[in-house]
Design a protein around this motif. Structure first.
Motif, PDB file in Angstrom:
ATOM      1  N   VAL A 156       0.884  -1.245   0.086  1.00 31.08           N
ATOM      2  CA  VAL A 156       0.027  -0.190   0.200  1.00 31.08           C
ATOM      3  C   VAL A 156       0.912   1.203   0.209  1.00 31.08           C
ATOM      4  O   VAL A 156       1.813   1.408   0.658  1.00 31.08           O
ATOM      5  CB  VAL A 156      -0.922   0.179   1.334  1.00 31.08           C
ATOM      6  N   ILE A 157       0.562   2.121  -1.062  1.00 33.64           N
ATOM      7  CA  ILE A 157       1.297   3.353  -1.011  1.00 33.64           C
ATOM      8  C   ILE A 157       1.308   4.175   0.429  1.00 33.64           C
ATOM      9  O   ILE A 157       0.164   4.035   0.978  1.00 33.64           O
ATOM     10  CB  ILE A 157       0.867   4.059  -2.304  1.00 33.64           C
ATOM     11  N   ALA A 158       2.092   4.652   0.765  1.00 31.77           N
ATOM     12  CA  ALA A 158       2.162   5.390   2.378  1.00 31.77           C
ATOM     13  C   ALA A 158       1.448   6.103   2.472  1.00 31.77           C
ATOM     14  O   ALA A 158       0.906   6.221   3.792  1.00 31.77           O
ATOM     15  CB  ALA A 158       3.775   5.771   2.668  1.00 31.77           C
ATOM     16  N   HIS A 159       1.017   7.053   1.647  1.00 34.27           N
ATOM     17  CA  HIS A 159      -0.017   8.065   1.951  1.00 34.27           C
ATOM     18  C   HIS A 159      -1.482   7.387   1.683  1.00 34.27           C
ATOM     19  O   HIS A 159      -2.587   8.359   1.897  1.00 34.27           O
ATOM     20  CB  HIS A 159       0.238   9.286   1.191  1.00 34.27           C
ATOM     21  N   ASN A 160      -1.965   6.316   1.452  1.00 34.49           N
ATOM     22  CA  ASN A 160      -3.308   5.910   1.276  1.00 34.49           C
ATOM     23  C   ASN A 160      -3.684   5.429   2.685  1.00 34.49           C
ATOM     24  O   ASN A 160      -3.988   4.199   2.962  1.00 34.49           O
ATOM     25  CB  ASN A 160      -3.136   4.594   0.233  1.00 34.49           C
ATOM     26  N   ASN A 161      -4.003   6.517   3.402  1.00 27.27           N
ATOM     27  CA  ASN A 161      -4.661   6.289   4.686  1.00 27.27           C
ATOM     28  C   ASN A 161      -5.852   5.455   4.915  1.00 27.27           C
ATOM     29  O   ASN A 161      -6.126   4.633   5.765  1.00 27.27           O
ATOM     30  CB  ASN A 161      -4.856   7.664   5.541  1.00 27.27           C
TER      31      ASN A 161
END
Length: 272
Positions: A156-161
């Motif tokens: 998961v891309i780190a900013h996809n909260n």
């Protein structure tokens, strides 16, 4: 580009669904060749990563990829079989995976595998209906039905909260942060790696677990040392007590048996 691109999960934001005028009837089925055009379109709409035609052909023809489609059977005008969500995944050998060091192997089961989620997406009008969660459950159920499968994992891309919160709620474990994992429009982005263990598998000790274990050990050691220093100080104070008229003084004491028991409690470890 490699045969199988790096997995990407869309931003599963919690917008209010735009299907409020009717109650959708969400069903799940395998992706088939008739879904090809729609599948390509949704990938273009949702993901900043471009996928080659070979990837889509593998998905719709059931090559090396397993997949599930979400459809709304309540849609009118012949759209009841049109994709409104999907998940694609592939099998990898556990020992050849990037989390091979986190798997507890069982030699009696032969070649053990993992399921890696490649792409997961839901069209915007069907957000906040539990579609993504249900698709992930389909993958977990499928992986659990295979005795040699040890888990499901993904990036998961780190900013996809929103997606990160979803996986945590579903008991996925975040085991690593990979710096610069994605290259999008010439810019690098970090990724988190999440794992859901199945069939009794469990990580021997993830890096985060190791840090917590060491901290608990140090904390327990400090408590033991502090306890011993306190007891020594009290013993010195008791030696200075004198009784009048040679009378016998009764002072509170702690038996060796109780003391040993106390030390065992103080030095116990908090396991994760």
């Amino acid at each position: 580009m490699s045969r199988f691109p790096r997995g990407f999960v869309e931003d599963l934001s919690m917008e209010e669904p735009k299907t409020s005028l009717r109650r959708p009837s969400i069903c799940f089925r395998p992706i088939n060749p008739s879904d090809l055009e729609r599948l390509e379109q949704i990938h273009r709409d949702l993901f900043p990563i471009r996928y080659e035609s070979e990837f889509f052909q593998n998905v719709v023809n059931g090559g090396d990829i397993v997949s599930w489609a979400a459809v709304d059977r309540s849609r009118p005008d012949g759209h009841s079989e049109e994709l409104i969500g999907f998940v694609t995944a592939k099998f990898v050998l556990a020992k050849e995976s990037e989390i091979s060091d986190l798997i507890r192997y069982d030699s009696s089961k032969g070649e053990e595998t993992l399921v890696y989620i490649l792409t997961l997406g839901v069209v915007e009008t069907y957000r906040k209906l539990g579609v993504a969660k249900s698709l992930i459950k389909e993958v977990i159920k499928y992986a659990s039905s295979i005795p040699v499968c040890r888990g499901v994992y993904l990036h998961v891309i780190a900013h996809n909260n929103p997606a990160i919160r979803l996986y945590k709620r579903m008991s996925f474990r975040c085991v690593r942060r990979l710096h610069g994992f994605y290259l999008i429009n010439g810019q690098h982005f970090d990724s988190y790696l999440f794992v859901y263990f199945v069939n009794g598998s469990r990580s021997p000790c993830s890096p985060l677990d190791l840090v917590v274990l060491v901290l608990n050990y140090v904390r327990s050691g400090i408590k033991v040392v502090a306890s011993k220093l306190t007891m020594k100080h009290e013993e010195k104070g008791l030696k200075g007590v004198k009784c009048k008229d040679n009378m016998r003084c009764l002072l509170p004491t702690q038996s060796k048996r109780n003391l040993a028991s106390s030390e065992r409690v103080s030095s116990g470890y908090d396991y994760v």
